[in-house]
Design a protein around this motif. Sequence first.
Motif, short mmCIF file in Angstrom:
data_model
loop_
_atom_site.label_atom_id
_atom_site.label_comp_id
_atom_site.label_asym_id
_atom_site.label_seq_id
_atom_site.Cartn_x
_atom_site.Cartn_y
_atom_site.Cartn_z
N VAL A 15 0.87 -1.17 0.00
CA VAL A 15 0.00 0.00 0.00
C VAL A 15 0.91 1.23 0.00
CG1 VAL A 15 -1.76 1.30 1.27
CG2 VAL A 15 -1.84 -1.20 1.24
N ASP A 16 0.69 2.12 -0.94
CA ASP A 16 1.51 3.34 -1.04
C ASP A 16 3.00 3.01 -1.03
OD1 ASP A 16 -0.77 4.96 -1.15
OD2 ASP A 16 -0.84 5.15 1.04
N ASP A 17 3.40 2.04 -1.84
CA ASP A 17 4.80 1.63 -2.00
C ASP A 17 5.42 1.05 -0.74
OD1 ASP A 17 4.92 2.35 -4.73
OD2 ASP A 17 5.25 4.45 -4.18
N GLN A 18 4.61 0.65 0.23
CA GLN A 18 5.12 0.02 1.46
C GLN A 18 4.50 -1.36 1.60
OE1 GLN A 18 5.66 2.39 4.88
NE2 GLN A 18 7.39 2.55 4.17
N VAL A 19 5.33 -2.36 1.84
CA VAL A 19 4.82 -3.70 2.09
C VAL A 19 4.17 -3.70 3.47
CG1 VAL A 19 5.41 -6.13 2.41
CG2 VAL A 19 6.54 -4.81 0.61
N VAL A 20 2.88 -4.03 3.51
CA VAL A 20 2.15 -4.02 4.78
C VAL A 20 1.90 -5.42 5.31
CG1 VAL A 20 1.07 -1.79 4.35
CG2 VAL A 20 -0.11 -3.88 3.64
N GLY A 21 2.08 -6.42 4.47
CA GLY A 21 1.92 -7.81 4.89
C GLY A 21 2.61 -8.72 3.91
#
Length: 149
Positions: A15-21
């Motif tokens: 999400v938004d260039d960040q791995v969240v899971g």
Amino acid sequence: MRAVIQRVSEASVTVDDQVVGSIELGFLVLLGVENGDTETDANYLADKTIGLRVFADADDKMNLDIAQVGGKVLAVSQFTLLGDCRKGRRPAFTDAADPEIARQLYEHYCQRIRTAGIEVRTGIFAADMQVHLVNQGPVTLLLDSRKRW
């Protein structure tokens, strides 16, 4: 409730260039909540998810469940699983549950799996997510809590 379950060697949600899971071996679960679904539906799908014997045993037969292989679950909410494409070319989402009810049942599904001792990672509910996976097999299964009898 509907679930698309994919056996994966790895999967992640950004999400938004960040791995969240992210997970390695396990299941990527895309989960949609339908109007009228209850905790009973979430329990049914969670129990089916953890009980599926689709991982290879020593004889390379699909005979082991996720706990037996030390797998994890990456659960992603996806209301589009409730899209009705029978008329026209644009899906109708009138069968999808209200977002707050859907969030509660999605979280209940995840907690039920955690209670069974399986690690669960998630995306972000209602976010614009990018899902990456390596489908192992490929093995992809469809579960629907309203089609259990």
